[in-house]
Design an enzyme around this catalytic site. Structure first.
Site, PDB file in Angstrom:
ATOM      1  N   GLY A  29      35.307  41.309  43.487  1.00 38.69           N
ATOM      2  CA  GLY A  29      35.686  40.116  42.732  1.00 38.69           C
ATOM      3  C   GLY A  29      36.973  40.326  41.984  1.00 38.69           C
ATOM      4  CG  ASN A  30      39.385  37.315  41.072  1.00 43.79           C
ATOM      5  OD1 ASN A  30      39.327  36.583  40.095  1.00 43.79           O
ATOM      6  ND2 ASN A  30      39.174  36.881  42.318  1.00 43.79           N
ATOM      7  NE  ARG A  31      40.173  41.941  33.728  1.00 42.68           N
ATOM      8  CZ  ARG A  31      41.231  42.027  32.929  1.00 42.68           C
ATOM      9  NH1 ARG A  31      42.372  42.442  33.416  1.00 42.68           N
ATOM     10  NH2 ARG A  31      41.137  41.694  31.668  1.00 42.68           N
ATOM     11  CB  SER A  32      40.023  34.358  37.978  1.00 45.02           C
ATOM     12  OG  SER A  32      40.251  33.012  37.621  1.00 45.02           O
TER      13      SER A  32
END
Ligand code: C5P
Length: 228
Positions: A29-32
């Protein structure tokens, strides 16, 4: 805001970050957080638009008064955007979409391999959804991309944004500088809004709601014709 300059307009916003499963319990995933996209959906709604939010793993509450389509992976987000973009006046691609996904998804939880110090994951490219929309005919649909960049130099940041706008065939591109402490999951944002040819149309810094309104000011100016 008292402006109703998006009344009668259909606006689609993607927000959040995609998750690409590795196995039943893990993902890449990512930190958005989805905050900027949710602020855009709320601001568009307040300005009279009919808004659909394609919501990828939001860390914030759904905005009120918007249609919500929850998605998780890039492939799900792509299917939802393609459907919703039909007949939309504006598509804002604020979501952080994974560029790669695991080549295979394990049916069972991946175990530690005894005696192995490392584990190599094989990834494959995801489709670039914005570029596919941008390179297909999209008359009557204003396409707004985002670019999160870690480039500290403003001139180079703008140049990266201009190149991205061109490469993806977007009509507008919102560039923001991100890093360990900037951009993601924060309540404030700082952006540069680019238009045709990479021209700087506006800059905005402040709450994600005020940045959303600055973006929608540019969007409203670029919408052609009368709403139906
Ligand atoms: O290339 P980059 O990921 O920086 O581009 C960001 C923009 O492209 C965002 O608007 C994002 O929603 C979109 N994007 C996409 N599909 C991808 C990767 C990014 O639509 N696979």
């Amino acid at each position: 805001s008292a402006r109703r300059d998006l009344a009668g307009r259909r606006v689609v916003v993607t927000a959040g970050g995609t998750r690409e499963p590795l196995d039943p319990v893990r993902f890449l995933g990512n930190r958005s957080s989805g905050k900027q996209g949710v602020a855009l959906a709320e601001a568009a709604r307040a300005r009279g638009a009919e808004v659909t939010l394609i919501a990828a793993n939001l860390e914030v509450a759904d905005p009120v008064g918007c249609g919500i389509r929850p998605v998780s992976t890039a492939a799900e987000l792509q299917a939802a955007v393609i459907e919703e973009a039909l007949g939309a006046d504006v598509v804002v691609m604020a979501a952080a979409v994974a560029d790669y996904r695991p080549a295979t998804v394990s049916e069972s939880k991946i175990k530690k391999q005894p005696g192995e110090d490392g584990l190599t994951l094989e990834l494959v490219r995801n489709p670039d959804i914005l570029a596919e929309l941008g390179h297909a005919p999209h008359d009557g649909t204003l396409l707004v991309g985002f670019a999160a960049e870690t480039e500290p130099d403003d001139e180079r940041l703008v140049a990266l944004g201009a190149a991205k706008l061109e490469a993806k065939g977007a009509d507008l591109l919102v560039v923001n500088r991100v890093g360990w402490t900037e951009g993601f999951a924060r309540d404030e944002n700082r952006v540069v809004i680019l238009g045709a040819g990479g021209a700087v149309l506006d800059r905005s810094a402040g709450s994600k709601m005020s940045v959303a309104d600055a973006i929608l000011d540019v969007v409203a100016r670029h919408l052609g014709g009368e709403p139906d």
